[in-house]
Design an enzyme around this catalytic site. Structure first.
Site, PDB file in Angstrom:
ATOM      1  N   LYS A 116       0.837  -1.205   0.000  1.00 35.19           N
ATOM      2  CA  LYS A 116       0.000   0.000   0.000  1.00 35.19           C
ATOM      3  C   LYS A 116       0.872   1.255   0.000  1.00 35.19           C
ATOM      4  CE  LYS A 116      -1.888   2.604   3.044  1.00 35.19           C
ATOM      5  NZ  LYS A 116      -1.737   3.904   2.345  1.00 35.19           N
ATOM      6  N   GLY A 153       7.058   4.637   8.323  1.00 35.47           N
ATOM      7  CA  GLY A 153       6.247   5.837   8.490  1.00 35.47           C
ATOM      8  C   GLY A 153       6.413   6.426   9.871  1.00 35.47           C
ATOM      9  N   SER A 154       5.365   7.031  10.376  1.00 42.23           N
ATOM     10  CA  SER A 154       5.466   7.748  11.650  1.00 42.23           C
ATOM     11  C   SER A 154       5.477   6.779  12.831  1.00 42.23           C
ATOM     12  CB  SER A 154       4.294   8.720  11.794  1.00 42.23           C
ATOM     13  OG  SER A 154       3.083   7.988  11.891  1.00 42.23           O
ATOM     14  N   THR A 155       6.062   7.235  13.917  1.00 39.46           N
ATOM     15  CA  THR A 155       6.110   6.416  15.126  1.00 39.46           C
ATOM     16  C   THR A 155       4.698   6.170  15.655  1.00 39.46           C
ATOM     17  OG1 THR A 155       8.347   7.141  15.613  1.00 39.46           O
ATOM     18  CG2 THR A 155       7.084   6.314  17.469  1.00 39.46           C
ATOM     19  N   GLY A 173       3.121   3.518  13.613  1.00 37.23           N
ATOM     20  CA  GLY A 173       3.841   2.270  13.913  1.00 37.23           C
ATOM     21  C   GLY A 173       3.349   1.630  15.198  1.00 37.23           C
ATOM     22  N   GLU A 220       9.948   0.705  10.505  1.00 34.38           N
ATOM     23  CA  GLU A 220      11.014   1.702  10.288  1.00 34.38           C
ATOM     24  C   GLU A 220      10.340   3.046  10.477  1.00 34.38           C
ATOM     25  OE1 GLU A 220      12.839   4.471   8.877  1.00 34.38           O
ATOM     26  OE2 GLU A 220      12.940   3.577   6.866  1.00 34.38           O
ATOM     27  N   CYS A 223      14.067  10.088   7.030  1.00 33.26           N
ATOM     28  CA  CYS A 223      13.932   9.693   8.432  1.00 33.26           C
ATOM     29  C   CYS A 223      15.269   9.787   9.159  1.00 33.26           C
ATOM     30  CB  CYS A 223      13.315   8.318   8.550  1.00 33.26           C
ATOM     31  SG  CYS A 223      13.860   7.208   7.298  1.00 33.26           S
ATOM     32  N   GLU A 271      10.359  15.044  15.464  1.00 29.51           N
ATOM     33  CA  GLU A 271      10.770  14.962  14.064  1.00 29.51           C
ATOM     34  C   GLU A 271       9.999  16.013  13.265  1.00 29.51           C
ATOM     35  OE1 GLU A 271       9.519  11.434  11.678  1.00 29.51           O
ATOM     36  OE2 GLU A 271      11.624  11.359  11.105  1.00 29.51           O
TER      37      GLU A 271
HETATM   38  P1  NAI Z   1       1.874   7.823   8.578  1.00 27.12           P
HETATM   39  O1  NAI Z   1       2.760   6.941   9.360  1.00 27.12           O
HETATM   40  O2  NAI Z   1       0.502   8.072   9.139  1.00 27.12           O
HETATM   41  O3  NAI Z   1       1.694   7.231   7.102  1.00 27.12           O
HETATM   42  C1  NAI Z   1       2.578   6.315   6.499  1.00 27.12           C
HETATM   43  C2  NAI Z   1       1.794   5.210   5.840  1.00 27.12           C
HETATM   44  O4  NAI Z   1       0.976   4.555   6.805  1.00 27.12           O
HETATM   45  C3  NAI Z   1       0.833   5.687   4.753  1.00 27.12           C
HETATM   46  O5  NAI Z   1       0.817   4.730   3.729  1.00 27.12           O
HETATM   47  C4  NAI Z   1      -0.503   5.711   5.474  1.00 27.12           C
HETATM   48  O6  NAI Z   1      -1.618   5.580   4.628  1.00 27.12           O
HETATM   49  C5  NAI Z   1      -0.374   4.513   6.381  1.00 27.12           C
HETATM   50  N1  NAI Z   1      -1.240   4.523   7.552  1.00 27.12           N
HETATM   51  C6  NAI Z   1      -1.722   5.597   8.231  1.00 27.12           C
HETATM   52  N2  NAI Z   1      -2.471   5.196   9.281  1.00 27.12           N
HETATM   53  C7  NAI Z   1      -2.458   3.846   9.271  1.00 27.12           C
HETATM   54  C8  NAI Z   1      -3.035   2.841  10.112  1.00 27.12           C
HETATM   55  N3  NAI Z   1      -3.779   3.157  11.169  1.00 27.12           N
HETATM   56  N4  NAI Z   1      -2.800   1.544   9.829  1.00 27.12           N
HETATM   57  C9  NAI Z   1      -2.038   1.207   8.776  1.00 27.12           C
HETATM   58  N5  NAI Z   1      -1.478   2.102   7.940  1.00 27.12           N
HETATM   59  C10 NAI Z   1      -1.676   3.405   8.176  1.00 27.12           C
HETATM   60  O7  NAI Z   1       2.644   9.175   8.349  1.00 27.12           O
HETATM   61  P2  NAI Z   1       2.079  10.584   7.847  1.00 27.12           P
HETATM   62  O8  NAI Z   1       0.801  10.893   8.565  1.00 27.12           O
HETATM   63  O9  NAI Z   1       2.040  10.597   6.388  1.00 27.12           O
HETATM   64  O10 NAI Z   1       3.230  11.560   8.337  1.00 27.12           O
HETATM   65  C11 NAI Z   1       3.284  11.966   9.695  1.00 27.12           C
HETATM   66  C12 NAI Z   1       4.702  12.131  10.141  1.00 27.12           C
HETATM   67  O11 NAI Z   1       5.356  10.891  10.122  1.00 27.12           O
HETATM   68  C13 NAI Z   1       5.566  13.021   9.282  1.00 27.12           C
HETATM   69  O12 NAI Z   1       5.398  14.357   9.608  1.00 27.12           O
HETATM   70  C14 NAI Z   1       6.948  12.522   9.611  1.00 27.12           C
HETATM   71  O13 NAI Z   1       7.410  13.125  10.790  1.00 27.12           O
HETATM   72  C15 NAI Z   1       6.728  11.059   9.867  1.00 27.12           C
HETATM   73  N6  NAI Z   1       7.120  10.221   8.720  1.00 27.12           N
HETATM   74  C16 NAI Z   1       8.231   9.448   8.833  1.00 27.12           C
HETATM   75  C17 NAI Z   1       8.642   8.675   7.763  1.00 27.12           C
HETATM   76  C18 NAI Z   1       9.848   7.816   7.820  1.00 27.12           C
HETATM   77  O14 NAI Z   1      10.423   7.509   6.794  1.00 27.12           O
HETATM   78  N7  NAI Z   1      10.274   7.358   8.961  1.00 27.12           N
HETATM   79  C19 NAI Z   1       7.935   8.701   6.477  1.00 27.12           C
HETATM   80  C20 NAI Z   1       6.745   9.511   6.485  1.00 27.12           C
HETATM   81  C21 NAI Z   1       6.376  10.246   7.574  1.00 27.12           C
HETATM   82 MG    MG Z   2      -0.830   9.812   9.423  1.00 24.72          MG
END
Ligand code: NAI
Ligand code: MG
Length: 499
Positions: free
Chosen positions: A195, A247-249, A252, A269, A303, A400
């Site tokens: 996804k 993605g975000s902590t 996660g 991660e 990240c 972050e």
């Molecule tokens: P997010 O962690 O919510 O989204 C990342 C992925 O997870 C997307 O594909 C999203 O659709 C999916 N997702 C969201 N909620 C979910 C759930 N409950 N169950 C399963 N999958 C889910 O991150 P977001 O909201 O886009 O960004 C928020 C913050 O996260 C950013 O401001 C940044 O600080 C951090 N981030 C860190 C990343 C990294 O590489 N470590 C990458 C992207 C964001």
């Molecule tokens: Mg989110």
């Protein structure tokens, strides 16, 4: 988009792809979402809508998981030899390379990153990783194990693919993150449902077509677009064996909790707040570009971005001035313009978040040495920003930001080894860290004591296909790349025979 085509930045081919009706990819077929629901994909350089993409609901997710299960249990993939599996992974790499210019344009349009970076880093790295992982498919070994039981025995282990994997990726390196996930899973013999992030689904949808073109059997890789609800449906699905997430902590943590209901294997991660420590003897010609790349590459949306810089007071002014000069050199503009070195933030939401952190830093008393504002009056551009006079309790230091915003903090001679280690480790995160010095002994000693999955010396940010990458502490667990990534997609079976 027309403007981009006229300017020669966007090819007609890519524009045609973006404009077509998009589908989910299940069983190697393009299928419409059952609900007919779609969501808009925006160009971060101007906020305009460029495409509508289907939103997969739990029923669509169920179809994709069933397809992945069927491909895992029976059919050509389940019977395929490791050599043939490796060839397919390699062929996928070849096809991505063949379409690399086009994919880089698509990525740049959707994510906003400079086309030069999309082509030179994301695409090249993705192709290399597929080739590297293709090579592992024939080298996933078990052991023959001597046992101490009474009598005659033969015992051995084997590493089997873990099964159906849900792979949920973010928007900062959309295609590369997708490849980081699918390449080792394919090498291990798993099947998967990927996804992409709702902000940047386009390159994954083009990847779907290339996966079919590569001849990867149906059901092995399925791709469903949608937001967090689609991701949650995947994590909740009882027939998914493993979830791999970047993605975000916060998300996660939620995935770990939900995954617990069906005892899924989970690898995460997550975010970072990576420290970089600059000693008085550091080579400034190496240090300044290293630090600047660490924070400004990909508009800081990495990240492992070097977001907390600790500079010895004797070089503090040089570091700040150097970062200022690098920030001043940035050519800000739409990613598709080949002269751009700093593109927009990928989404309006993230843009607001970055601007909010800059305001919070200002209100908390940080000094804005450079930047600190929105750039231009359309799109999601933020000036590269250098903050000084920050303290450890400020949100700009603790959280972050995920934008081109760096905090520089001085340290003095009374900060010995222990104090520096304590400062570097004073964070919930532990993804990356760097040390800039000519004293190699010093550097390696610090490398041992900093709690991070990667420690760089005299550089910050580079990854390699062979180097395991992942987090300590709340930056997650599990390693991508290297053989560790293949292991993540396998489980060990023990066979014990009484002879
Ligand atoms: P997010 O962690 O919510 O989204 C990342 C992925 O997870 C997307 O594909 C999203 O659709 C999916 N997702 C969201 N909620 C979910 C759930 N409950 N169950 C399963 N999958 C889910 O991150 P977001 O909201 O886009 O960004 C928020 C913050 O996260 C950013 O401001 C940044 O600080 C951090 N981030 C860190 C990343 C990294 O590489 N470590 C990458 C992207 C964001
Ligand atoms: Mg989110």
């Amino acid at each position: 988009m027309n403007q981009m085509i006229q300017s020669g930045f966007l090819s007609q081919e890519v524009s045609n792809f973006v404009s077509k009706t998009h589908h989910l990819f299940i069983n190697n077929k393009m299928v419409a979402a059952k609900s007919g629901e779609t969501f808009a994909v925006l160009n971060p350089a101007n906020g305009e809508k460029i495409a509508d993409v289907p939103h997969a609901n739990p029923e669509d997710v169920d179809d994709a998981v069933r397809a992945a299960r069927a491909a895992f249990e029976s059919g050509p993939w389940a019977r395929m030899t490791p050599v043939d599996r490796g060839k397919l992974v390699w062929r996928l790499g070849d096809l991505i390379e063949k379409h690399a210019d086009e994919l880089a344009q698509l990525e740049s349009l959707d994510n906003g990153k400079p086309i030069t970076a999309a082509r030179g880093v994301d695409l090249n790295f993705g192709v290399e990783l597929l080739r590297y992982m293709g090579g592992w498919s024939t080298k996933i070994l078990g052991n023959s194990v001597p046992v101490s039981l009474e009598g005659d025995w033969h015992a051995y282990t084997m590493r089997e693919p873990v099964g159906v994997c849900a792979q949920i990726v973010p928007w900062n390196y959309p295609l590369l993150m997708a490849i980081w996930k699918i390449a080792p899973a394919l090498a291990a013999g798993c099947t998967m449902v990927l996804k992409p992030a709702e902000q940047t689904p386009l390159s994954a949808l083009r990847l779907a077509e290339i996966i079919a073109e590569a001849g990867i059997p149906e059901g092995v890789v399925n791709i469903v677009t949608g937001d967090g609800r689609t991701g949650a449906a995947l994590v909740e699905h009882p027939d998914v064996d493993k979830v791999a997430f970047t993605g975000s902590t916060d998300t996660g943590k939620r995935i770990m909790k939900t995954g617990a209901d069906t005892v899924k294997k989970v690898s995460l991660e997550l975010g970072g707040k990576s420290p970089a420590i600059v000693f008085p003897d550091a080579e400034m010609d190496v240090t300044i570009p290293g630090l600047a790349t660490g924070i400004f590459f990909n508009a800081g949306q990495s990240c492992t971005a070097s977001s907390r810089i600790f500079a010895h007071k004797s070089v503090y002014d040089k570091v700040v001035a150097g970062l200022e000069a690098e920030a001043n050199k940035a050519i800000i503009g739409p990613g598709l313009d080949p002269s751009t070195t700093l593109g927009p933030i990928t989404s309006d939401e993230q843009f607001q978040k970055v601007c909010g952190y800059i305001d919070a830093g200002r209100n908390d008393g940080a000094e804005i040495v450079f930047g600190g504002k929105r750039w231009g009056n359309e799109g999601y551009f933020v000036e590269p920003t250098v903050l000084a006079n920050t303290t450890n309790d400020m949100s700009v230091i603790r959280e972050e930001i995920f934008g081109p915003v760096v905090c520089v903090i001085p340290f003095g001679d009374d900060d010995g080894h222990d104090e520096l280690v304590q400062k570097a480790n004073d964070t919930d995160f532990g993804l990356g860290a760097s040390v800039f010095t000519r004293d190699i002994g010093h550097a390696h000693k610090l490398a041992r004591r900093i709690k991070a999955g990667t420690v760089w010396i005299n550089t910050h940010l580079p990854n390699d296909v062979a180097l395991p990458f992942g987090g300590y502490k709340q930056s997650g667990y599990g390693r991508e790349m290297g053989f560790e990534a293949v292991e993540l997609y396998t489980q060990v079976k023990t066979v014990l025979a009484k002879l």
